[in-house]
Design a protein around this motif. Structure first.
Motif, PDB file in Angstrom:
ATOM      1  N   LEU A  67      12.461 -11.201 -33.906  1.00 21.10           N
ATOM      2  CA  LEU A  67      13.064 -10.400 -32.840  1.00 21.10           C
ATOM      3  C   LEU A  67      12.003  -9.616 -32.069  1.00 21.10           C
ATOM      4  O   LEU A  67      12.195  -9.267 -30.908  1.00 21.10           O
ATOM      5  N   GLY A  68      10.888  -9.340 -32.743  1.00 23.23           N
ATOM      6  CA  GLY A  68       9.903  -8.432 -32.163  1.00 23.23           C
ATOM      7  C   GLY A  68       9.409  -8.796 -30.780  1.00 23.23           C
ATOM      8  O   GLY A  68       9.592  -8.053 -29.818  1.00 23.23           O
ATOM      9  N   PRO A  69       8.777  -9.965 -30.638  1.00 23.41           N
ATOM     10  CA  PRO A  69       8.030 -10.216 -29.403  1.00 23.41           C
ATOM     11  C   PRO A  69       8.875 -10.615 -28.189  1.00 23.41           C
ATOM     12  O   PRO A  69       8.335 -10.675 -27.084  1.00 23.41           O
ATOM     13  N   ILE A  70      10.151 -10.893 -28.359  1.00 23.30           N
ATOM     14  CA  ILE A  70      10.868 -11.583 -27.284  1.00 23.30           C
ATOM     15  C   ILE A  70      10.962 -10.768 -25.989  1.00 23.30           C
ATOM     16  O   ILE A  70      10.749 -11.292 -24.893  1.00 23.30           O
ATOM     17  N   GLY A  71      11.284  -9.473 -26.114  1.00 21.90           N
ATOM     18  CA  GLY A  71      11.460  -8.646 -24.903  1.00 21.90           C
ATOM     19  C   GLY A  71      10.176  -8.585 -24.090  1.00 21.90           C
ATOM     20  O   GLY A  71      10.171  -8.795 -22.871  1.00 21.90           O
ATOM     21  N   ALA A  72       9.075  -8.311 -24.774  1.00 23.47           N
ATOM     22  CA  ALA A  72       7.793  -8.206 -24.069  1.00 23.47           C
ATOM     23  C   ALA A  72       7.385  -9.546 -23.480  1.00 23.47           C
ATOM     24  O   ALA A  72       6.893  -9.611 -22.351  1.00 23.47           O
ATOM     25  N   ALA A  73       7.597 -10.622 -24.243  1.00 20.32           N
ATOM     26  CA  ALA A  73       7.188 -11.940 -23.749  1.00 20.32           C
ATOM     27  C   ALA A  73       7.904 -12.254 -22.428  1.00 20.32           C
ATOM     28  O   ALA A  73       7.289 -12.749 -21.482  1.00 20.32           O
ATOM     29  N   ARG A  84      19.429  -4.766 -36.630  1.00 24.22           N
ATOM     30  CA  ARG A  84      18.486  -5.847 -36.953  1.00 24.22           C
ATOM     31  C   ARG A  84      17.073  -5.644 -36.382  1.00 24.22           C
ATOM     32  O   ARG A  84      16.900  -5.596 -35.172  1.00 24.22           O
ATOM     33  N   SER A  85      16.141  -5.523 -37.258  1.00 24.21           N
ATOM     34  CA  SER A  85      14.714  -5.327 -36.981  1.00 24.21           C
ATOM     35  C   SER A  85      14.366  -3.874 -36.639  1.00 24.21           C
ATOM     36  O   SER A  85      13.206  -3.562 -36.377  1.00 24.21           O
ATOM     37  N   LEU A  86      15.365  -3.001 -36.637  1.00 22.05           N
ATOM     38  CA  LEU A  86      15.145  -1.560 -36.461  1.00 22.05           C
ATOM     39  C   LEU A  86      14.341  -1.290 -35.190  1.00 22.05           C
ATOM     40  O   LEU A  86      14.681  -1.796 -34.142  1.00 22.05           O
ATOM     41  N   GLY A  87      13.250  -0.519 -35.333  1.00 23.30           N
ATOM     42  CA  GLY A  87      12.483  -0.179 -34.133  1.00 23.30           C
ATOM     43  C   GLY A  87      11.622  -1.303 -33.598  1.00 23.30           C
ATOM     44  O   GLY A  87      11.012  -1.173 -32.539  1.00 23.30           O
ATOM     45  N   LEU A  88      11.576  -2.407 -34.328  1.00 24.50           N
ATOM     46  CA  LEU A  88      10.637  -3.483 -33.977  1.00 24.50           C
ATOM     47  C   LEU A  88      10.805  -3.994 -32.543  1.00 24.50           C
ATOM     48  O   LEU A  88       9.831  -4.180 -31.823  1.00 24.50           O
ATOM     49  N   LEU A  89      12.036  -4.211 -32.140  1.00 24.68           N
ATOM     50  CA  LEU A  89      12.293  -4.784 -30.818  1.00 24.68           C
ATOM     51  C   LEU A  89      11.731  -3.876 -29.717  1.00 24.68           C
ATOM     52  O   LEU A  89      10.987  -4.312 -28.845  1.00 24.68           O
ATOM     53  N   ALA A  90      12.103  -2.600 -29.781  1.00 20.66           N
ATOM     54  CA  ALA A  90      11.688  -1.672 -28.725  1.00 20.66           C
ATOM     55  C   ALA A  90      10.199  -1.369 -28.799  1.00 20.66           C
ATOM     56  O   ALA A  90       9.499  -1.353 -27.781  1.00 20.66           O
ATOM     57  N   ASN A  91       9.699  -1.148 -30.003  1.00 23.04           N
ATOM     58  CA  ASN A  91       8.279  -0.813 -30.139  1.00 23.04           C
ATOM     59  C   ASN A  91       7.385  -1.971 -29.710  1.00 23.04           C
ATOM     60  O   ASN A  91       6.365  -1.774 -29.056  1.00 23.04           O
ATOM     61  N   THR A  92       7.789  -3.180 -30.090  1.00 30.48           N
ATOM     62  CA  THR A  92       6.982  -4.335 -29.688  1.00 30.48           C
ATOM     63  C   THR A  92       7.080  -4.545 -28.182  1.00 30.48           C
ATOM     64  O   THR A  92       6.102  -4.923 -27.532  1.00 30.48           O
ATOM     65  N   PHE A  93       8.269  -4.313 -27.642  1.00 30.49           N
ATOM     66  CA  PHE A  93       8.432  -4.430 -26.189  1.00 30.49           C
ATOM     67  C   PHE A  93       7.408  -3.533 -25.494  1.00 30.49           C
ATOM     68  O   PHE A  93       6.701  -3.960 -24.575  1.00 30.49           O
ATOM     69  N   ALA A  94       7.299  -2.305 -25.959  1.00 34.00           N
ATOM     70  CA  ALA A  94       6.396  -1.353 -25.314  1.00 34.00           C
ATOM     71  C   ALA A  94       4.930  -1.745 -25.537  1.00 34.00           C
ATOM     72  O   ALA A  94       4.153  -1.870 -24.588  1.00 34.00           O
TER      73      ALA A  94
END
Lengths: 722, 160, 155
Positions: free
Chosen positions: A695-701, A518-528
């Motif tokens: 899903l994207g922004p949650i890790g970084a936030a 789900r969301s592919l690379g989005l989660l990790a890339n946005t985290f970074a």
């Protein structure tokens, strides 16, 4: 009323083929593999608006009107929790002019002919069917009206249609009554669509159409499917990475209670028994010889996933970012990492199959109905048309069911015993045979310039494959596209007022299957990227929200991104810094044209990160069902929080571990934010992606908030305090 | 003191100590990690109202799920916490009627040598991955003999 | 062996290996598919049922222990035509997404409300430890509080 209606003059939509897969198909005609080409392809794929790749012209493939005045909608898109059935029912109801409660949505079996050429994934179901389904429904309505006119012996123009009833000329007929009297349908031209503002169901928070059944425990998932006289199968699975089946000693298994047959194939060995437990027990009694390769360890994988190793592909380039960052002083660099992630959906994969002569029927939870069919047909040497795939509700999809070898295996077992066979993974096998979210390593570099704004920025991401190796993607796409579109999804710089920016994707082939999650690379890339943006804002002495707003370009995408950033900040009452042990964290991303921003409120208690509140602003363009948009945001936030804070697969002695919930830590009730506030903006005229962008922004936030409380900059998922 | 050593080798083993925690959270596994999912002691040592030990643990080991089980599966009362105690401290607590629930030495020996939950340690079953759990370092019969010999000798506790 | 018990109010006798997890008897022999298989290791809670009113994870409960017991599954949670307060609240809050874990959560919640009629957030956090991958926890919490309200209003 003329009987010789023109067969079809369908309003043709112009499909701009821009999806990743579309690109592959497009390039089949032979384009030159040049970096510039690749980059522009990458830009297009990044804003993927996938076309719908199935029938859009035959209302009768989609709708069936029963004599009881019910409309059955055969959905080629599957329901895996994302609410697609509800959205499609809403879209159809308004143009069909029936109450939504009169519509029953079911999965279209492949035998119905209503087959989606692609898949259910990429958050494209509603967006890609928005136009076609309204046209199909309007055409169906028109067709019913025409038939009513024929029956009433009057002119269709004199008739009105309201809530499934056609009236005029002093007569009324329900859709059901009309359908009963039609022998042959004539498909009319597509009438003009209604004004969006006039819709009664579209745009409203309609309760899910599958709600009552799901709450009653009555919905049938793949795991619940059954056929008469069904037996149970089990297949011996490799537990270690790269293990290949060599041979098996089945002598003990053959004598186990309940065993009907031990089935040996060239690439696997399985058993069929009377009950699931008997099949499991017998399978466990098979002594398999595996050709095990290297004894992989986590360190080996980490060593492979490093920026600088593998194949680099420049996916975004503006100005002279590399030259500036290579040559100038005071360049700020930071590295980030994300682990291997499991899908961990609750329903394990499996299938119920019955092969009868030259025909096969398979009931299965699949996201790739068409591919599942083709794989079964190919393995058994059957005509595709003779294989009927009947999708069942999916107990979670998340990309896991874009690979469905279980269908083929169940079919092989069925053929061997001549009876229906149900064959499912157990949980351990489900983990071991997952197609994981690949681990990533990111190196970000930036230089601040005048006014504390970014002069140049570069994102390097190293990742295992996502789309390559998937049966959805033509092998042909690989040499042409180069970089794995899935791996770098979300990996581009979205602050395009920055004069010099660059993104590079480093491709690594791992020894185990990595794929769509789900969301592919989005989660990790946005985290970074979004953690790095936060670090830069702090370096520049700026408020992180304003810092972002100041560097977004003036165009439509930029406007929509700024709007969600402002909306999230405003709704959350954004303020920088820690206050009374709590701090807010901010991050934003744009995925498949849907911008999304999160403000999280976090504290650290007993050494543990606690997320109390998430304010989410999203702009899906147009919300077909605001309540389900909300539900998808909540779900993405919690699933993303789980991945960002807890989840991690490790590789130990050639095995992926853990293989059970608990040791594979995931968010529980107590970890979910007690407040989730979703703001929906609608700054476009058609619905876009919803099921993945939040899903994207949650890790970084979260990481950004943690820094404000603890001073610890957590650059690796899962986030762990020192 | 061989009897004491043997007895204590068992009582300080994780098969015993995991359910004699010093806090309100049981431990599990060969590495004695906190029980998954935040499982808690509850008011009567049988778990929380809707998350009792018996939600998952039944009267015997379940080899399909790898969930261990025995009659009266529960935590030892907090006063009988052994986690972090020395052998001597554990031995004293066993003998102290204030702590052991008013048991006489005879009753204590009975508990230590005949209670099914205690003896489960030698039939610990398999874990979720089907791997057999580690048994205490002293065989059951030898342990029982040692406990009895120790009691008969007047339950002496060595200086340590 | 022969095992007799009541399930959702009806008497049943089945012939099965006594060690078969009750889950498979419920699903494959009695054809009640609302109780889900998620992990088979008592880790996810998707198979939660009630045995004599107590929440039990049926994948780790040998069928032989069901002898003489009163078993309730999601199909029997509602009495007659009126929905159980938990199901009613689940509908009001539009909780399910994929829906696979939901029966287990509803059964665990129903058991919780029998013990703690007005659970606090802490009670919910401590007692409800099933797993939902779609991330419906946020709505579940609201639904649990709502179910308590409905249930208490009905008394």
């Amino acid at each position: 009323m003329s009987e010789s209606k023109p067969k079809k003059k369908f309003s043709r939509r112009k499909f701009i083929i821009r999806s990743a897969v579309g690109v592959g198909v497009l390039l089949g005609t032979g384009y030159v593999t040049r970096p510039v080409w690749r980059r522009s392809l990458a830009e297009m794929a990044n804003s993927a608006e996938a076309p719908y790749l199935g029938d859009t012209e035959s209302p009768l493939l989609w709708f069936e009107v029963s004599a009881e005045n019910q409309v059955v909608l055969y959905s080629p898109k599957v329901e895996m929790g994302q609410g697609t059935f509800t959205g499609l029912a809403q879209i159809a109801a308004d143009e069909l002019e029936v109450d939504i409660n009169k519509i029953k949505v079911v999965h279209a079996p492949t035998a119905s002919g209503n087959i989606d050429g692609m898949s259910t994934g990429g958050s494209t179901s509603i967006s890609s069917l928005w136009q076609p389904l309204r046209e199909l429904a309007a055409t169906m309505r028109e067709m019913l009206k025409n038939e009513a006119a024929r029956i009433m012996e009057t002119d269709a123009a004199a008739l009105t249609v309201k809530e499934g009833v056609v009236s005029g000329n002093g007569q009324t007929l329900t859709y059901g009554e009309i359908a009963k009297q039609v022998k042959e349908w004539n498909i009319p031209d597509t009438p003009p669509l209604k004004d969006v503002k006039s819709y009664k169901f579209i745009g409203k928070p309609i309760p899910r159409v599958d709600l009552a059944d799901k709450v009653a425990g009555a919905s049938i998932f793949g795991m619940d499917a059954a056929m008469p006289d069904m037996l149970y199968g089990a297949v011996a699975r490799p537990s270690s990475i790269g293990a290949k089946y060599v041979s098996a000693d089945t002598s003990r298994a053959e004598k186990m209670p309940g065993v009907v047959k031990v089935v040996r194939e060239k690439d696997f060995v399985g058993v069929v028994a009377r009950s699931r437990m008997e099949a499991e027990n017998a399978k466990n009694a098979i002594i398999v010889t595996w050709d095990t390769g290297k004894n992989w360890q986590s360190e080996d994988i980490e060593e492979m996933i490093r920026v600088g190793k593998g194949e680099p592909y420049v996916i975004q380039k503006a100005g002279r970012a590399k030259r500036i960052l290579d040559n100038e002083e005071e360049v700020f660099t930071a590295e980030y990492k994300s682990p291997v992630g499991a899908h961990a959906q609750l329903e394990p994969n499996g299938a119920v199959a019955y092969v009868e002569g030259d025909k096969a029927t398979v009931i299965i939870s699949t996201q790739v109905v068409n591919i599942t069919r083709n794989e079964v047909a190919e393995r058994l040497g059957l005509e595709k048309e003779n294989v009927n795939i009947i999708p069942a509700y999916l107990g979670g999809g998340f990309g896991r069911r874009l690979h469905t070898p279980n269908a083929m295996q169940a079919a092989v077992l069925s053929k061997a015993v001549g009876k229906p066979v149900k064959c499912f993974f157990n949980r351990q096998e489900e983990f071991q045979n997952d197609t994981f979210r690949p681990p990533t390593h990111h190196v970000l570099r930036a230089k601040l310039g005048a006014g504390g704004l970014i002069k140049a920025i570069e994102h390097n991401v190293s990742s295992g494959d996502v789309m390559y190796g998937s049966p959805m993607v033509p092998a042909l796409a690989e040499p042409i596209l180069g970089a794995d579109v899935g791996a770098w999804r979300g990996g581009m710089i979205q602050y395009r007022k920055i004069p010099n920016y660059r993104a590079v994707s480093w491709r690594v082939k791992l020894p185990f299957a990595t794929s769509w999650w789900r969301s592919l690379g989005l989660l990790a890339n946005t985290f970074a990227i979004e953690s790095f943006m936060d670090e830069l804002a702090i370096k520049a002495g700026k408020d992180p929200v304003q810092f972002r707003l100041d560097q977004i370009q003036e165009d439509e995408a930029g406007y929509r991104l700024k709007e969600v950033i402002r909306a999230a900040a405003q709704k959350a009452g954004w303020r920088d810094g820690a206050h009374n042990g709590r701090a807010m964290g901010f991050a934003a991303s744009t995925d498949a044209n849907t911008p999304c921003a999160h403000v999280v409120e976090v504290s650290v208690e007993d050494g543990e990160i606690r997320v109390h509140k998430v304010t989410c602003a999203i702009d899906p363009g147009f919300a077909v069902n605001p309540d389900q948009v909300r539900a998808q945001c909540e779900g993405c936030i919690i699933m993303g929080l789980s991945a960002a804070m807890f989840e991690k697969m490790t590789v130990k002695d050639g095995q992926l571990t853990p293989t059970i919930y608990g040791p594979y830590k995931m968010a529980l009730m107590k970890h979910a934010p007690k407040e989730i506030d979703v703001v929906i903006l609608e700054n476009a005229d058609a619905p876009g992606a919803v099921g993945e962008p939040p899903l994207g922004p949650i890790g970084a936030a979260i990481a950004n908030a943690v820094f404000r409380i603890t001073g610890q900059r957590l650059r690796e998922m899962p986030l762990q305090l020192a | 003191m061989e009897a004491f050593d043997k007895m204590m080798a068992v009582l300080t083993h994780k098969r015993c100590v995991n359910c004699h925690p010093s806090g309100d959270r049981p431990r599990q596994g060969e590495d004695s990690h906190y029980h998954n999912f935040g499982v808690q002691r509850g008011e009567n040592n049988h778990g929380l109202p809707a998350l009792r030990c018996q939600t998952c643990h039944q009267q015997e080991n379940n080899n399909f799920s790898g969930v261990p089980g025995a009659p009266e599966w529960s935590l030892a009362p907090i006063r009988m916490a052994w986690e972090g105690l020395s052998r001597v401290e554990i031995a004293r607590s066993i003998l102290d009627p204030e702590i052991n629930g008013g048991r006489t030495l005879e009753e204590t020996v009975h508990h230590l040598t005949e209670h099914e939950l205690v003896l489960w340690a030698w039939e610990p079953g398999v874990d979720a991955n089907g791997v057999p759990r580690e048994k205490p370092p002293v065989p059951k019969e030898e342990y029982i003999k040692a406990v009895k010999a120790w009691a008969e000798a007047g339950a002496p506790i060595p200086e340590e | 062996m022969k095992i007799s018990f009541y399930i959702n109010g009806n008497a049943h006798s089945i012939e099965a290996d006594g060690n078969t997890p009750l889950l498979w008897v419920i699903r494959d022999v009695l054809d009640l598919k609302g109780t889900k298989f998620g992990c088979g290791k008592a880790a996810c809670g998707a198979c939660t049922i009630h045995v004599d009113g107590e929440a039990v994870r049926s994948c780790s409960y040998s069928a032989k222990f069901a002898e003489g017991k009163n078993i309730t599954t999601i199909e029997g949670l509602s009495a007659g035509d009126s929905l159980h307060p938990v199901q009613q609240a689940w509908i009001e809050e539009v909780v399910p997404q994929c829906g696979y874990c939901q029966p287990g959560f509803m059964m665990a919640t129903a058991a919780l409300l029998e013990k703690i009629p007005n659970p606090t957030d802490q009670d919910i956090d401590d007692n409800i430890v099933n797993i939902c991958r779609c991330g419906t926890y946020y709505r579940m919490r609201k639904a649990i509080h709502r179910a308590a309200e409905i249930k208490n209003a009905n008394i």
